[in-house]
Each structure stands twice: as C-alpha cells, then as structure tokens.
Design an enzyme around this catalytic site. Structure first.
Site, PDB file in Angstrom:
ATOM      1  N   GLY A  89       5.680  -3.329  15.969  1.00  0.00           N
ATOM      2  CA  GLY A  89       5.155  -1.960  15.969  1.00  0.00           C
ATOM      3  C   GLY A  89       4.323  -1.663  17.191  1.00  0.00           C
ATOM      4  O   GLY A  89       3.299  -0.977  17.115  1.00  0.00           O
ATOM      5  N   TYR A 134       1.813   0.738  -1.476  1.00  0.00           N
ATOM      6  CA  TYR A 134       1.200   0.434  -0.177  1.00  0.00           C
ATOM      7  C   TYR A 134       0.098  -0.611  -0.344  1.00  0.00           C
ATOM      8  O   TYR A 134       0.035  -1.597   0.410  1.00  0.00           O
ATOM      9  CB  TYR A 134       0.633   1.711   0.440  1.00  0.00           C
ATOM     10  CG  TYR A 134      -0.068   1.471   1.763  1.00  0.00           C
ATOM     11  CD1 TYR A 134       0.667   1.113   2.891  1.00  0.00           C
ATOM     12  CD2 TYR A 134      -1.450   1.614   1.892  1.00  0.00           C
ATOM     13  CE1 TYR A 134       0.036   0.890   4.109  1.00  0.00           C
ATOM     14  CE2 TYR A 134      -2.086   1.393   3.103  1.00  0.00           C
ATOM     15  CZ  TYR A 134      -1.344   1.030   4.216  1.00  0.00           C
ATOM     16  OH  TYR A 134      -1.965   0.803   5.414  1.00  0.00           O
TER      17      TYR A 134
END
Length: 308
Positions: free
Chosen positions: A20, A173
C-alpha cells in the site's frame, strides 16, 4: 525529545518492501525510508498509482525505487509478487505490512474471503510466509505489521470469520485489525523460540488523515458518517505523523520484537511514537495460536517462523 525519522540510523544497503505504498501511511513510510538510503519496493495493487508514487518520491530518494504490482486480495498475486522479490533481489531486510481496506460493504476477495479479513490479515500472512526465508540471517531484519486503534474493539469470530451469517462492516474491520496485532505477536514468539534473526513488531497510526476515510464514506454512501468525519477532522493528524510509529518500529535501534507502537497523546489518537498497550485479546496465547493455525489453513501455506 520526540522521535522523528531524523533519529533513525542510515538505511543504506537495506531493502524494504511496503504494501500500500502509493498513498497515505505507506507513501510516507516509503518517502522516509527512501530518503534515508533504503532501496524501497512499492507494493501496490495498481501499477499506475504505484508509478505515480514512484515519480513523486524519486527526487528525494537516495537509492532505488521499484514498483511491484501486488494485490493482497488475490493470493496468486501475493505469491507472484514474492517470487518477483526472490528473483530480483534474493534478500529482504524490512517488510512493512501496511496496506488495508476499511469498512466497505461486504465483498469477497478473489479467493472467497471477506474482503477486510482477507486483505488486511490473510494477504499479509501469505506475503510474510513467502518472504520470511529472504529475511532470515539478515542483520536487524524486521516485519512491521500495521494495525489500528480498532483492535481494542475487535473480536476474532472463529465461528464466522468470513461474516457469512452476519456482516457489520466496522466489526469486520476491527476483527481484521485485532488479527494484525495478534499475528505480529505470535510471529515474534515463534521467531524467538526458533532462534531466528528476524523480529516482528506492530504499530498503529492513531487518527491519521489518509484515503481510507473518504473511501469508507463513499463506499457506504453515508451522509452521517461523512458528517462525523468532518466534525472529527481537527483531531486528525497528517499521514506523515501517522507513519512515525511504524517507522519507529522499522528503524529505531531501541525497538524490540513483540512491541507495539503508536502515538503518545490523547489516548493514542495523535502525537509522537511511543510504546502503547495491546488489545487484551491479542495477548491471549490461545486466541493467537488458533488464529495462526486457521490462517495457515486458509492461505494454504505455513509461515516458516524458524531459522533454517
């Protein structure tokens, strides 16, 4: 005195891979490591965005910058990416498991896992498993896994890991972020027991301004959530500040395997890097061990947490 990247040792000769790395915390981590002399592999889902990040970082980079197209939501892509690192470098000094998705509607990875658990946790488990042999024997080799404050609200739902019976995007999450720190701790325990030269650490950014927040709002199409973020905006710090805990874990000589770093102010929401508390569930050896075993089964690959 607060720790900054200027306090880190020179990184010349070291090879770092950051997932990322095209935006947010990953981009700032890449910027800092490249400026200190590391050769940085920008592992990004989109090659185009990776190339844009590389162009932005090149003027201040002191060594090489490479883009690696790698999709954590596709185990075949993860394995291909690890093969590319083996073929092109044959070694690795630093792995920063940074990439993630936050609170989208329920979606699946290419391999059929719930997207957040599959990307944030399982993709990084598979990547770590594939790259650890390249790190063994390297001086001060480290795996840094990035979690978040959501770990403190997380629960590993072993009876419904993929949220097939019930999906709450924030619970999913939080589960993935708890899994991140639990994996980092269990990895360190196993590495240490095997006499490995590699250390495993965890870090979280606090409230950092990245593309995760607008992406979450857009995915949910929630006006209320958008309003909440606007009201909370003064609490958020920059992505550069948010990246400091993971940079500390990655480079500070005093950082140790099994430790967890985050901001030092406002209950860990912002500030300078310091050692912070770990979610109690991640300290439970039975939970960690069970998660490890299930994760290896799901990715179809053992994590070689042992010296060769």
């Amino acid at each position: 005195m607060p720790w900054t990247m200027a306090d880190s040792p020179d990184q010349s000769g070291r090879i770092a891979l950051i997932t990322g790395a095209n935006s947010g915390l990953g981009l700032e981590t890449a910027r800092a490591l490249a400026s200190r002399g590391a050769t940085v592999v920008l592992a990004c889902r989109s090659r185009r965005r990776g190339e844009e990040a590389r162009a932005e970082l090149l003027p201040a980079a002191a060594a090489g910058l490479e883009v690696l197209e790698l999709d954590l939501a596709d185990l075949a892509s993860v394995r291909a990416g690890a093969h590319w690192v083996r073929e092109n470098y044959g070694r690795l000094d630093l792995l920063v498991n940074n990439a993630g998705v936050m609170a989208p509607p329920r979606m699946l990875t290419r391999d059929g896992f719930e997207l957040q658990f599959g990307t944030n946790h399982l993709g990084h488990v598979a990547l770590t498993a594939a790259l650890l042999p390249l790190m063994e024997g390297r001086s001060d080799a480290r795996v840094v896994t990035v979690t978040s404050g959501a770990q403190y609200f997380g629960r590993i739902a072993f009876d419904d890991l993929q949220s097939e019976r019930r999906y709450d995007r924030w619970a999913a999450y939080s589960q993935s972020k708890l899994a991140n720190v639990a994996f980092a701790l269990e990895l360190q325990q196993r590495l240490a027991a095997a006499g490995s030269t590699v250390a495993s650490l965890a870090a979280h950014p606090g409230l950092a301004r990245t593309n995760l927040q607008p992406a979450s709002v857009a995915a949910a199409n929630s006006k209320l959530e958008g309003l909440a973020y606007r009201l909370m905006d003064p609490l958020f710090q920059s992505a550069a500040m948010g990246a400091l805990p993971q940079l500390y874990a990655a480079t500070a000589p005093e950082a140790r395997g099994g430790e967890h770093y985050g901001p030092d102010q406002w209950g860990g929401m912002r500030g300078w890097p310091t050692q912070v508390r770990i979610a109690p569930a991640a300290l439970d050896p039975q939970i960690r061990r069970r998660l490890w075993e299930v994760s290896e089964q799901l990715v179809g690959q053992a994590v070689p947490a042992q010296a060769p």
